[in-house]
Design a protein around this motif. Structure first.
Motif, mmCIF file in Angstrom:
data_model
loop_
_atom_site.group_PDB
_atom_site.id
_atom_site.type_symbol
_atom_site.label_atom_id
_atom_site.label_comp_id
_atom_site.label_asym_id
_atom_site.label_seq_id
_atom_site.Cartn_x
_atom_site.Cartn_y
_atom_site.Cartn_z
ATOM 1 N N PHE A 24 1.003 -1.468 -0.113
ATOM 2 C CA PHE A 24 -0.141 -0.182 -0.226
ATOM 3 C C PHE A 24 0.659 1.205 -0.293
ATOM 4 C CE2 PHE A 24 -4.892 0.124 1.729
ATOM 5 C CZ PHE A 24 -5.118 0.513 1.059
ATOM 6 N N THR A 57 -5.315 6.378 1.057
ATOM 7 C CA THR A 57 -5.494 5.044 1.206
ATOM 8 C C THR A 57 -5.979 4.666 2.850
ATOM 9 O OG1 THR A 57 -2.905 4.821 1.933
ATOM 10 C CG2 THR A 57 -4.395 4.076 -0.697
ATOM 11 N N ALA A 117 -9.912 3.029 -0.908
ATOM 12 C CA ALA A 117 -8.710 4.400 -1.206
ATOM 13 C C ALA A 117 -9.719 5.339 -1.410
ATOM 14 C CB ALA A 117 -8.069 3.906 -2.553
#
Length: 474
Positions: free
Chosen positions: A277, A283, A297
């Protein structure tokens, strides 16, 4: 599901609160709505729980005159909660201190202290977001503002669980709500975040119960006050976006990314590789109804749309001709026009239109819809999860939005759900689970990609320009 009892869903959004009634086949029978009012203070901008509780009690009583309500399921947004005491029937609706509006400016000294205590991205499940977002930051502010009152509190409850407690007197925590960027719960490690022990909050946070579990029936004091029947069973309830996501999971869907659209574009996928990530973008690590991690997201695309479309836009739909002209001439809207970075770190407040300016309302509308599609694809690309992309929510009212998204991701199967009330249907799926019944049928439609000459090259140029615009702002 079959039977006579109806199901009520209380949907507490940031702007409005809705009470829905459905039968056991999932047909929505009635809806009542009221603004979610906010007062400027003191001691901070806060939600008007007293007015809202009276509306809920009186509206539920009125609905029960012609619908026999068997279950009530609360759902709510993920950016708040209530610090409560013993008595949920007192004049403050049980709140020891007013419920903070997450868009209220947080004092700099609180922000500074919070940043030193809130742990890692994995602890929090997101970056530290705007204003007073995050339950943990709100708790710290309350603790610093009035430590004596804070020390007398019994529980801190997320929004859905607060209303369940107000109705039944039973206090619980729930995974999807605590996992919606409260910064109190580490979803990956399945334990409380470090700030909970640093600040001594462990005793305020009740044990977890499943979103579909029965809290109990409505309290006798409320039955007498509002004239409610004695047999309404309240379920634990859940986070609103997670409720919408749950209806796809309950239907057995796998290997997909869901993008729900409105003020926020929220993409969610269980297939995201959380180890890779990009924590610098918008996020999140959410929790599903079983407490398992879901990659997220997000971007405030609704605010971007309004800023780009401008004050002359009054709901007109985007047209193909102006959209083709926008692409041909290279007119681009570079984020961000709001106060949230979203997918482009440093971009908040630095939005601009580059290239030939839109000359008509139709061209501004086309540019706004194109921007929404580009931001949607950016969120989906950030997650990189699943072999199919599913769209739902407000942006589907724009006929060109879904075809643009499909054209921008030609290697992925794009589908849409025309269900306008996914959060409510997801909550009804929780009722189906507690009743041991089958979830409701999920109807998805394939999306035909739009044929826009030069769109792929335009999208590549837009992404580079958006990154550069954000980088210059840092």
């Amino acid at each position: 599901m079959t039977g006579k009892g109806k199901i009520a869903v209380l949907d507490v959004g940031k702007t409005n609160v809705d009470l829905w009634v459905a039968d056991r086949t999932g047909n929505l029978l009635e809806n009542r709505s009221t603004p979610n009012r906010v007062s400027d203070g003191p001691p901070w901008r806060h939600h008007d729980l007293k007015t809202l509780s009276d509306w809920l009690g009186e509206t539920l009583a009125d609905i029960c005159q012609h619908h026999p309500i068997e279950f009530l399921i609360p759902v709510g947004h993920g950016a708040g909660g209530v610090l409560v005491g013993e008595d949920s029937a007192d004049e403050n609706m049980g709140a020891m201190l007013p419920m903070i509006d997450y868009e209220d400016h947080c004092p700099e000294d609180i922000n500074s202290e919070y940043l030193g205590k809130c742990g890692t991205f994995e602890d929090r499940g997101s970056q530290v977001m705007m204003a007073s977002t995050h339950a943990a930051r709100q708790l710290l502010r309350m603790q610093r503002a009035d430590p004596k009152t804070f020390a007398k509190a019994n529980h801190y409850l997320n929004i859905a669980q607060y209303w369940g407690w107000w109705l039944t007197g039973v206090a619980v925590s729930e995974y999807s709500a605590m996992g919606a960027q409260s910064h109190l719960w580490n979803v990956l490690r399945h334990h409380w975040s470090p700030i909970v022990d640093i600040q001594g909050w462990r005793g305020l946070l009740p044990d977890f119960q499943p979103a579909w579990s029965k809290l109990g029936t409505v309290r006798h004091t409320l039955m007498r006050r509002y004239g409610l029947p004695a047999n309404i069973t309240v379920l634990t309830g859940a986070h609103d976006s997670s409720s919408n996501f749950y209806r796809y999971v309950a239907a057995g869907l796998e290997d997909f990314t869901l993008v729900s659209t409105g003020t926020w574009v929220v993409a969610m996928s269980r297939e995201t590789n959380l180890a890779t990530f990009d924590h610098d973008r918008g996020t999140t690590i959410n929790a599903d109804m079983n407490g398992l991690p879901v990659g997220g997201a997000l971007v405030m695309a609704g605010r971007e749309f309004s800023a780009i479309a401008g004050p002359s836009w009054h709901g007109d739909k985007a047209e193909l001709g102006p959209l083709i002209r926008i692409v041909e001439q290279g007119t681009m809207a570079l984020p961000g026009f709001g106060n949230n970075d979203g997918q482009f770190p440093g971009s908040a407040g630095h939005g601009q239109i580059v290239g030939p300016m839109p000359e008509t309302t139709a061209e501004r509308t086309a540019l706004a819809v194109l921007q929404a599609a580009l931001l949607t694809v950016t969120c989906a690309d950030t997650l990189g999860g699943g072999r199919r992309l599913i769209l739902d929510g407000t942006f589907l009212k724009e006929p060109l939005y879904a075809p643009l998204v499909a054209a921008l991701r030609p290697d992925i199967k794009t589908e849409l759900s025309e269900e306008k009330n996914g959060v409510v249907i997801g909550a009804l799926c929780l009722a189906a689970r507690v009743l041991g019944e089958q979830p409701f049928e999920l109807r998805l439609q394939p999306v035909e990609p739009a044929a826009i000459p030069g769109l792929a090259a335009y999208a590549s140029d837009w992404r580079r320009a958006a990154e550069a615009n954000a980088g210059e702002a840092l």
